[in-house]
Design a protein around this motif. Structure first.
Motif, short mmCIF file in Angstrom:
data_model
loop_
_atom_site.label_atom_id
_atom_site.label_comp_id
_atom_site.label_asym_id
_atom_site.label_seq_id
_atom_site.Cartn_x
_atom_site.Cartn_y
_atom_site.Cartn_z
N ALA A 196 -14.98 -68.86 -33.24
CA ALA A 196 -16.37 -69.27 -33.43
C ALA A 196 -16.69 -70.52 -32.61
N LEU A 197 -15.77 -71.47 -32.62
CA LEU A 197 -16.04 -72.72 -31.89
C LEU A 197 -15.96 -72.50 -30.37
N ALA A 198 -15.14 -71.57 -29.95
CA ALA A 198 -15.12 -71.23 -28.52
C ALA A 198 -16.47 -70.62 -28.12
N ALA A 199 -17.04 -69.81 -29.00
CA ALA A 199 -18.35 -69.23 -28.70
C ALA A 199 -19.42 -70.32 -28.69
N ALA A 200 -19.29 -71.29 -29.60
CA ALA A 200 -20.25 -72.41 -29.62
C ALA A 200 -20.19 -73.17 -28.30
N ARG A 201 -18.98 -73.38 -27.80
CA ARG A 201 -18.82 -74.08 -26.52
C ARG A 201 -19.44 -73.27 -25.39
N HIS A 202 -19.21 -71.95 -25.46
CA HIS A 202 -19.73 -71.09 -24.41
C HIS A 202 -21.25 -71.07 -24.40
N ARG A 203 -21.87 -71.28 -25.60
CA ARG A 203 -23.33 -71.24 -25.66
C ARG A 203 -23.97 -72.42 -24.92
N LEU A 204 -23.19 -73.45 -24.64
CA LEU A 204 -23.71 -74.55 -23.80
C LEU A 204 -23.65 -74.07 -22.35
N GLU A 205 -24.58 -73.16 -22.02
CA GLU A 205 -24.44 -72.37 -20.79
C GLU A 205 -24.40 -73.21 -19.53
N ASP A 206 -25.15 -74.31 -19.54
CA ASP A 206 -25.20 -75.13 -18.33
C ASP A 206 -23.83 -75.71 -17.98
N LEU A 207 -22.93 -75.77 -18.95
CA LEU A 207 -21.61 -76.37 -18.68
C LEU A 207 -20.65 -75.41 -17.98
N GLU A 208 -20.92 -74.12 -18.08
CA GLU A 208 -20.07 -73.11 -17.42
C GLU A 208 -18.58 -73.32 -17.73
N VAL A 209 -18.28 -73.51 -19.01
CA VAL A 209 -16.91 -73.85 -19.39
C VAL A 209 -15.95 -72.69 -19.15
N SER B 67 -19.64 -62.50 -24.44
CA SER B 67 -19.79 -63.24 -23.18
C SER B 67 -18.79 -64.39 -23.11
N ALA B 68 -18.33 -64.87 -24.26
CA ALA B 68 -17.31 -65.93 -24.24
C ALA B 68 -15.94 -65.36 -23.88
N PHE B 69 -15.66 -64.14 -24.30
CA PHE B 69 -14.27 -63.66 -24.25
C PHE B 69 -14.03 -62.39 -23.44
N SER B 70 -15.04 -61.53 -23.31
CA SER B 70 -14.73 -60.20 -22.78
C SER B 70 -14.16 -60.30 -21.37
N LEU B 71 -13.08 -59.58 -21.18
CA LEU B 71 -12.37 -59.63 -19.91
C LEU B 71 -11.54 -58.36 -19.92
N VAL B 72 -12.00 -57.37 -19.19
CA VAL B 72 -11.39 -56.04 -19.31
C VAL B 72 -10.60 -55.72 -18.06
N PRO B 73 -9.27 -55.77 -18.15
CA PRO B 73 -8.48 -55.41 -16.96
C PRO B 73 -8.57 -53.91 -16.70
N ASP B 74 -8.18 -53.54 -15.51
CA ASP B 74 -8.31 -52.14 -15.10
C ASP B 74 -7.62 -51.18 -16.06
N TYR B 75 -6.47 -51.62 -16.58
CA TYR B 75 -5.69 -50.69 -17.40
C TYR B 75 -6.27 -50.51 -18.79
N LEU B 76 -7.37 -51.22 -19.10
CA LEU B 76 -7.98 -51.06 -20.43
C LEU B 76 -9.43 -50.59 -20.34
N ARG B 77 -9.86 -50.15 -19.18
CA ARG B 77 -11.24 -49.68 -19.07
C ARG B 77 -11.42 -48.34 -19.75
N THR B 78 -12.50 -48.24 -20.54
CA THR B 78 -12.86 -46.95 -21.12
C THR B 78 -14.35 -46.79 -20.93
N ASP B 79 -14.84 -45.60 -21.23
CA ASP B 79 -16.22 -45.33 -20.87
C ASP B 79 -17.08 -44.82 -22.02
N GLU B 80 -16.63 -45.02 -23.27
CA GLU B 80 -17.50 -44.60 -24.37
C GLU B 80 -18.67 -45.58 -24.46
N PRO B 81 -19.89 -45.06 -24.47
CA PRO B 81 -21.04 -45.97 -24.50
C PRO B 81 -21.28 -46.52 -25.90
#
Lengths: 483, 483
Positions: free
Chosen positions: A155-168, A326-340
């Protein structure tokens, strides 16, 4: 353990061992009161009884289960004992145990929808059930972490990420002279996991403002406002305020409405730590003690604390799961899936692997029902009130804090109550040692306003009136013996 | 579910349900091959079958278990199926399942020695067993985390803390113009959890140097040296190098001896991510493929990946546990205890709560024995080699990477092998879809040098030669059909 193919154990051996395990668990829970809550072992005793090296050859399951019964079961601290009244008492209830056993059998990793559709959708559904039970708005999206430490960190990582201008996320925090110091606010009663999260996030312990609490251990809003103003004036950037609903020492509830107003006015993330008392919020009368929690950006409740669910099960709801993604998502190639449109749990935090934790919570909620859960919460609070009344009316004891839920902070009074505080502290330390040494109970202590304070926390599903009455008798007798 | 006292379920009901659960698990494992590995559900199917609101009244356990059988079991992805060959295949083996069930029954929180002596001392002993099994020096002290994501986050936080002059724990990273940017180095094949840890720690994704790998997907030491020199020259402060022993895409092993030399020379923390291949290191011939890992400051191995232990079980060893304590230890008043010289697991990371995770690993090591575990690892590697040979000698296929352990990266070749890469990618995507749709297998894919690459990872304890032979037949037939 010779066998033709090196696979798992033969099915018949495993089935027999599973049935023996079923009886071991049922026997343990039925007979747990034959144990002292605290095992009588010294540091190193168990370690020395274990071989220094692993066995080269496999051993029969019955020998393992014998060793479990002989060496492990008697030497754990018995959290599932009705006399466990320390910290926050928790429960591995029957339905929860069934859920954990089934989850181990399936052994899914629910990191992606595709890697276990039922686990992901059950998790979303059960978190939504609990959201309804504690009367949070439908906008809150929940998922399950291992611990409140992880939930609050996320939660606190997301709070930090919401300070968008900082680009943490992209640029980090170090070596950027243009960045202000970031600050976090919580009361002097907040849980240590908030400090730990701030250490991990690179906020720094010195930037955690431990705001003074009032006489009832609730965060002082004027003190909070002052701290904020001081930091703003010094060029610091407030990142989040953490309000606690049910603090660890006294179960006090911070004034969330006023804090939420402040957060709204100042554009600061509000995280509510309701790890303990959030379970009580399933009862309308206790939910009423936590007004404003529905205005949080994030809120954590641990069903593994007081909702009779085995560890680990910490639910984190956020108003906007897009902020976690937006704070965490990071999908490497080996974990890509396509269910919408599906939820991929790995996008919601830093841990990739996800146990099937919702299964046990589903079993617990269904087996007891919402009314059954409320009944148990109410019973625990009533037992705490009963004990608080005995303490309050006995001239040999005093209550050390209000009792809004199921925890009672108290002190025994030495005969000369004009005695110096250090003497009273020693008197209580010694009383607590003797009570814990007796066997049927385990209490812990905290420090309130610098004073040593024993504490009774009722929360195990097996704790009943007879246990609390026996505890009161023991406390009373041990005080009498000491004076 | 009327009963007199609002406690747990009556003992006889629970015992009966535990025995039914024992049979559910045994039946599942015996009959798992009647399922397709991937369930045939669409997003939302399971969610819609679950009531939107929680039940007010408790329900009989048999109804819950019926619903489990009807709605949950058929709709998970079957990680315990021998045809699960995606990602890294894992196993909830029989002994591990027993351990998880017993841990749920005890429900201890091993945060402190006092809160469960047997759990803490078993964890230390079992981590030491595994240390011996993978031939690490006795100095390494191990403990168990939920995931490698957490283990690597903890290790990298300790690496940051070791830069003592920066005082990151107290002061954080933000708003300190005197601090240099911190940088982390890993190969372009390293796991995404390293990036996520760096996001959380406030290092920033842009400060994660994804060093180029060589033709066998191993970190290029010259490229690493160049990146380090460039960063040093630009005033950046290298914080850690993460070497991988068994990368996620191809299971390649970075040149750890050269990297360790560099770390020693430059005073940089070396973290080794052996989450997958660390299990193979219990066989001397595979340990020989990972020289130098004994020189790491920290190393993570996940027994829940390839040592037949149910999720979650990630062992983190560090050369100096004092470094974890000084990075993390923070003991609030309510958790102070006074046993001298004991390990309090909560001091070793950011998570306060600690499940009894060592129990299942203890059961697994004892039930199979070191030799039994080696035999299974060797069998999986032999199956992978067998498949790689079939692929290598078939003109319709090609190997896409070396096969040091139990994962095989390959591509099917369209009839016109002069075809453009995009066509070959589509040919393989389509092949993989058809293979997965067939039911008995689930493979995943990765991207190597920009090219779509199907991948077979053998690691489930129930996978045998008959499965790999059947897979090869299916792959071959599906390619034939497509050309």
């Amino acid at each position: 353990m010779a066998r033709d193919l090196p696979r798992d154990l033969p099915g018949d051996e495993l089935r027999a061992a599973l049935h023996r395990t079923a009886d071991l668990i049922a026997d343990y829970l039925e007979g747990v009161e034959r144990y002292s809550v605290l095992p009588s072992v010294s540091p190193g005793d168990v370690g020395r009884a274990l071989p220094a090296a692993p066995p080269a050859e496999g051993e029969p399951l019955d020998r393992l289960l014998d060793d479990y019964q002989r060496l492990i079961e008697p030497n754990v601290t018995h959290w599932n004992h009705p006399g466990f009244l320390a910290y926050f008492a928790i429960s591995g209830s029957g339905p929860g145990i069934l859920g954990e056993a089934l989850a181990a059998g399936l052994n899914v990793n629910a990191m992606l929808w595709r890697t276990s559709p039922a686990a992901v959708e059950l998790e979303e559904r059960v978190c939504d059930w609990l959201r309804q039970m504690i009367d949070l708005p439908p906008a809150f999206h929940g998922h399950i972490n291992d611990t409140a430490s992880s939930s609050s960190l996320v939660a606190l990582a997301a709070a930090r990420h919401r300070l968008e201008d900082l680009e943490v996320r992209a640029k980090g925090l170090a070596g950027r002279p243009e960045l202000p110091p970031l600050t976090i606010y919580c009361s002097d009663q907040a849980h240590s996991s908030i400090d730990k999260a701030c250490i991990v996030l690179g906020i720094g312990q010195e930037n955690v403002r431990r705001v003074a609490s009032d006489e009832a251990f609730r965060m002082s809003v004027p003190a909070l406002e002052e701290a904020l103003a001081r930091d703003r004036a010094a060029g610091k950037r407030p990142m989040a305020i953490v309000a606690t609903a049910g603090t660890t020492s006294t179960t006090s509830v911070d004034p969330v409405p006023e804090i939420a107003d402040l957060c709204a006015r100042e554009g600061i993330w509000l995280h509510v730590d309701a790890a303990y008392a959030g379970s009580a919020a399933i009862c309308p009368e206790y939910r009423a003690l936590m007004p404003g929690i529905e205005r949080a950006d994030s809120i954590v409740v641990n069903p593994h604390k007081w909702l009779f669910t085995p560890v680990d099960c910490s639910v984190l709801w956020v108003q906007d799961p897009g902020q976690l993604r937006s704070a965490f998502s990071l999908v490497p190639d080996y974990l890509r899936t396509d269910e919408p449109g599906v939820t991929n749990l790995m996008d919601l935090g830093f841990q990739l692997g996800r146990r099937f934790r919702s299964l046990k919570l589903w079993m617990v909620i269904r087996a007891f029902g919402v009314e059954g859960l409320r009944e148990r919460i109410r019973e625990h609070c009533a037992l705490a009130r009963w004990l608080a009344e005995r303490i309050g009316e006995d001239p040999g004891f005093e209550l050390a804090a209000p009792v809004p839920f199921s925890a009672v902070c108290f002190r025994a009074l030495p005969p000369d109550t004009a005695g110096i505080p250090e003497e009273q502290d020693r008197f209580n330390e010694s009383l607590l040692s003797r009570v814990n040494a007796a066997g049927p109970f385990f209490l812990s202590a905290t420090t309130l306003r610098g004073r040593y304070t024993p504490r009774v926390a009722i929360g195990n599903i097996r704790t009943g009136r007879e246990h609390v009455e026996a505890l009161w008798k023991l406390l009373h007798a041990e005080r009498e013996r000491a004076v």
